[in-house]
Design a protein around this motif. Structure first.
Motif, PDB file in Angstrom:
ATOM      1  N   PHE A 273       0.854  -1.315   0.029  1.00 31.61           N
ATOM      2  CA  PHE A 273       0.048  -0.031  -0.053  1.00 31.61           C
ATOM      3  C   PHE A 273       0.830   1.349  -0.156  1.00 31.61           C
ATOM      4  CE2 PHE A 273      -2.136   3.272   2.347  1.00 31.61           C
ATOM      5  CZ  PHE A 273      -3.168   3.471   1.564  1.00 31.61           C
TER       6      PHE A 273
ATOM      7  N   TRP B 283       2.517   1.584  -3.441  1.00 31.30           N
ATOM      8  CA  TRP B 283       1.774   2.202  -4.841  1.00 31.30           C
ATOM      9  C   TRP B 283       1.062   3.317  -4.307  1.00 31.30           C
ATOM     10  CZ3 TRP B 283       1.509  -0.261  -9.132  1.00 31.30           C
ATOM     11  CH2 TRP B 283       1.989  -1.685  -9.613  1.00 31.30           C
ATOM     12  N   THR B 284       1.063   3.915  -3.253  1.00 28.90           N
ATOM     13  CA  THR B 284       0.536   5.173  -2.892  1.00 28.90           C
ATOM     14  C   THR B 284       1.658   6.139  -3.172  1.00 28.90           C
ATOM     15  OG1 THR B 284      -0.788   4.398  -0.988  1.00 28.90           O
ATOM     16  CG2 THR B 284      -0.081   6.681  -1.126  1.00 28.90           C
TER      17      THR B 284
ATOM     18  N   SER C  91       1.613   6.556  -7.095  1.00 29.17           N
ATOM     19  CA  SER C  91       0.618   7.415  -7.469  1.00 29.17           C
ATOM     20  C   SER C  91       0.954   8.844  -7.069  1.00 29.17           C
ATOM     21  CB  SER C  91      -0.796   7.012  -6.351  1.00 29.17           C
ATOM     22  OG  SER C  91      -1.849   7.920  -6.861  1.00 29.17           O
TER      23      SER C  91
ATOM     24  N   PHE D 120      -3.008   3.743  -7.141  1.00 31.88           N
ATOM     25  CA  PHE D 120      -3.641   4.068  -5.656  1.00 31.88           C
ATOM     26  C   PHE D 120      -4.521   2.806  -5.329  1.00 31.88           C
ATOM     27  CE2 PHE D 120      -6.954   5.420  -2.739  1.00 31.88           C
ATOM     28  CZ  PHE D 120      -6.148   5.490  -1.468  1.00 31.88           C
ATOM     29  N   LEU D 121      -5.108   2.607  -6.429  1.00 26.98           N
ATOM     30  CA  LEU D 121      -6.394   1.401  -6.247  1.00 26.98           C
ATOM     31  C   LEU D 121      -5.661  -0.021  -6.213  1.00 26.98           C
ATOM     32  CD1 LEU D 121      -9.086   2.384  -8.919  1.00 26.98           C
ATOM     33  CD2 LEU D 121      -9.190   2.890  -6.444  1.00 26.98           C
TER      34      LEU D 121
ATOM     35  N   GLY E 285      -2.498  -0.753  -4.726  1.00 30.79           N
ATOM     36  CA  GLY E 285      -2.089  -0.682  -3.207  1.00 30.79           C
ATOM     37  C   GLY E 285      -3.234  -0.679  -2.393  1.00 30.79           C
ATOM     38  N   TYR E 286      -4.479  -0.201  -2.555  1.00 30.24           N
ATOM     39  CA  TYR E 286      -5.511  -0.194  -1.579  1.00 30.24           C
ATOM     40  C   TYR E 286      -6.316  -1.572  -1.649  1.00 30.24           C
ATOM     41  CZ  TYR E 286      -9.574   1.249   0.908  1.00 30.24           C
ATOM     42  OH  TYR E 286     -10.624   1.227   1.624  1.00 30.24           O
ATOM     43  N   GLY E 287      -6.229  -2.080  -2.817  1.00 27.83           N
ATOM     44  CA  GLY E 287      -6.753  -3.329  -3.267  1.00 27.83           C
ATOM     45  C   GLY E 287      -6.106  -4.328  -2.555  1.00 27.83           C
TER      46      GLY E 287
ATOM     47  N   LEU F  21      -3.981  -4.220   0.041  1.00 30.34           N
ATOM     48  CA  LEU F  21      -3.906  -4.120   1.573  1.00 30.34           C
ATOM     49  C   LEU F  21      -5.577  -4.615   2.196  1.00 30.34           C
ATOM     50  CD1 LEU F  21      -2.986  -2.952   4.228  1.00 30.34           C
ATOM     51  CD2 LEU F  21      -4.065  -0.653   3.773  1.00 30.34           C
ATOM     52  N   CYS F  22      -6.748  -4.311   1.308  1.00 33.20           N
ATOM     53  CA  CYS F  22      -7.718  -4.966   1.651  1.00 33.20           C
ATOM     54  C   CYS F  22      -7.823  -6.459   1.592  1.00 33.20           C
ATOM     55  CB  CYS F  22      -8.973  -4.215   0.846  1.00 33.20           C
ATOM     56  SG  CYS F  22      -9.189  -2.260   1.158  1.00 33.20           S
TER      57      CYS F  22
END
Length: 246
Positions: free
Chosen positions: A97, A100-101, A104, A146-147, A149-151, A153-154
């Motif tokens: 996360f 990738w953030t 971004s 961003f998506l 990295g967020y994906g 992590l989730c």
């Protein structure tokens, strides 16, 4: 030599006659019927196959398997201790996360609008015509990074939150508690009625994981088959049953 052979043959014949006479004397019925001709009816009786009929033994039916689910205290049905694996998994998701953030943010702040200058008489390749600093490309790279990295992590956190560490049958046998792993090595406890859960596979047929559906909950709660079933029979008659919960 011939005299010795003659004596041996006569002795054997005498012994055979003596034994035959004794047998006939002891079984008079056989002695009476030896000289009678053998009829076709007798031959058919001799050639008729013998059938053995076994009567079933009485009072040998196995009793129904009875498991007392009304437990007097909390009982651990399943246990899977592997906190190191989930800590590493959560650290991996957090690092992804952050990476990738940062990518971004880097794409949004660094990419500048630089129109491609075409050279007369020379045709550029398709990738040379792309202006990454253009708004649609810059915003697209920023959003996708961003998506991703967020994906990641989730996904790691959801998998951790749905991995069962302990499965406990509550006192009375009507409720079951899910103790799951959580981010930063924190357990989460959820108690639900038995009628609201349904095992998607049996304990014997599950290979790697045993998914359990909980009513009004997204995704499945997962039991890793490398864990230990502390009370397998009690599990099969409580949490291991397949119910209609939808």
């Amino acid at each position: 030599m011939s005299i010795l052979l003659h004596i041996t043959v006569n002795s054997t014949a005498n012994i055979f006659r003596t034994n035959t006479c004794r047998l006939l004397h002891r079984t008079p019925f056989l002695a009476q019927n030896l000289n009678q001709p053998v009829t076709h009816k007798a031959l058919s009786l001799l050639n008729k196959p013998t059938i053995l009929v076994r009567t079933p033994a009485r009072n040998q039916s196995s009793p129904a398997f009875n498991v007392n689910t009304n437990v007097s205290k909390d009982v651990v049905l399943f246990k899977y201790e592997n906190p190191k694996y989930y800590n590493v998994l959560n650290i991996f998701g957090l690092c992804q996360f952050v990476f990738w953030t940062y990518l971004s943010h880097f794409a949004f702040t660094t990419l500048k609008d630089a129109p491609v200058q075409e050279i007369p008489g020379e045709e550029l390749a398709w990738y040379q015509k792309i202006n990454l600093g253009e708004n649609k490309y810059r915003n697209g790279i920023t959003t996708i990074s961003f998506l991703i990295g967020y994906g990641i992590l989730c996904a790691t956190w959801l998998f951790t939150l749905r991995s069962v560490r302990y499965l406990i049958l509550r006192k009375g046998g009507k409720d079951v508690a899910f103790v799951t792993y959580g981010p930063f090595n924190r357990n989460r406890i959820m108690t639900v009625p038995l009628k609201c859960i349904s095992a998607q596979e049996s304990r014997e047929t599950a290979r790697n994981q045993l998914p359990i559906k909980v009513k009004n909950r997204a995704l499945y709660y997962v039991l890793d088959m490398r864990g230990e079933f502390r009370n397998p029979q009690l599990f099969d008659f409580t949490a291991g049953l397949k119910r209609k919960v939808d």
